[in-house]
Write a protein that holds these residues in place. Sequence first.
Motif, PDB file in Angstrom:
ATOM      1  N   PRO A 152      -0.399  -4.632 -12.841  1.00  0.00           N
ATOM      2  CA  PRO A 152      -1.615  -3.853 -12.617  1.00  0.00           C
ATOM      3  C   PRO A 152      -2.108  -3.790 -11.182  1.00  0.00           C
ATOM      4  N   GLU A 153      -1.697  -4.718 -10.338  1.00  0.00           N
ATOM      5  CA  GLU A 153      -2.156  -4.703  -8.954  1.00  0.00           C
ATOM      6  C   GLU A 153      -0.972  -4.573  -8.008  1.00  0.00           C
ATOM      7  N   ALA A 154      -1.142  -3.751  -6.990  1.00  0.00           N
ATOM      8  CA  ALA A 154      -0.064  -3.541  -6.026  1.00  0.00           C
ATOM      9  C   ALA A 154      -0.658  -3.237  -4.658  1.00  0.00           C
ATOM     10  N   SER A 155       0.081  -3.584  -3.630  1.00  0.00           N
ATOM     11  CA  SER A 155      -0.320  -3.261  -2.257  1.00  0.00           C
ATOM     12  C   SER A 155       0.913  -3.198  -1.398  1.00  0.00           C
ATOM     13  N   PHE A 156       0.843  -2.392  -0.357  1.00  0.00           N
ATOM     14  CA  PHE A 156       1.959  -2.337   0.583  1.00  0.00           C
ATOM     15  C   PHE A 156       1.464  -1.866   1.945  1.00  0.00           C
ATOM     16  N   SER A 157       2.266  -2.171   2.952  1.00  0.00           N
ATOM     17  CA  SER A 157       2.021  -1.723   4.317  1.00  0.00           C
ATOM     18  C   SER A 157       3.377  -1.450   4.934  1.00  0.00           C
ATOM     19  N   THR A 158       3.577  -0.239   5.433  1.00  0.00           N
ATOM     20  CA  THR A 158       4.892   0.110   5.958  1.00  0.00           C
ATOM     21  C   THR A 158       4.779   1.084   7.116  1.00  0.00           C
ATOM     22  N   ARG A 159       5.734   0.998   8.005  1.00  0.00           N
ATOM     23  CA  ARG A 159       5.823   1.939   9.117  1.00  0.00           C
ATOM     24  C   ARG A 159       6.632   3.160   8.685  1.00  0.00           C
TER      25      ARG A 159
END
Length: 256
Positions: free
Chosen positions: A148-155
């Motif tokens: 249910p929870e997700a996060s990301f950081s990408t170039r």
Amino acid sequence: MSFFGELYLRSTLPFLSEETTAKEVAYLARRFEQLEVPGPVVDLGCGHGRHAARLNARGPLADRIIGLELDALSLQERLPGFPAVRADLRSLPFRTGSLAGAYAWYSTLFVFSDEEHAALLREVARCLRPGGLLVLHTVPYERLASQPEASFSTRLPDGGLLEERSRFDAVRGRDEATRRLTMPDGRVLSGHYAIRYYPLADLTRLLEATGFSVCWVHGGLEEERPSDTSMDLIVGAGLRLHQGSETVNYRSGSST
């Protein structure tokens, strides 16, 4: 700002590979190849036209595709080769019984309230001819409920920074997220979105209540049956002449 504008366009394009698009187009071509109803087929929420341009160029839907999109920038930057209109999904600018089919990819139809989703599907049903076909793609409810929870950081390839956090409320069936895109020139685009994901039984009831009958359900582009590990949920629904009647003129093929 509206999430489904420049933010959505700039942050999704880098992830839409040629291979993925080709597979999705091939799937749509196969499913609409069995459509016996003449007339145009509308791409609901066509975006920049990665499906519409290819389908309109060759295959069973050649010269039959019309794109529909509300975002002006997406229409301005769309691929050449197909006509398109700017309009809201909830108020389709087509005459009653004027379309042979419609399709919508990536949960495009389910970014509103439950009441609006029902009204939207009735609008699609109104515009379709008897025997017309609707194909819609979404994500299985179970897949989101299991994580249910997700996060990301990408170039991104152009140097931009894309960040997102999302949370799925299994009770309401809504995935809510905040996305932030820092552009190479320093501009920052940010926005919030919510998408409704229905369990298959609920989605089937929604379609049946708005004039459709489910012809098939697939768990992926290879037309496999849905399973607990499916990444996709693709539903083909035929227009019914009246409640309780069977679909007409459409051969469902590998229906469930």
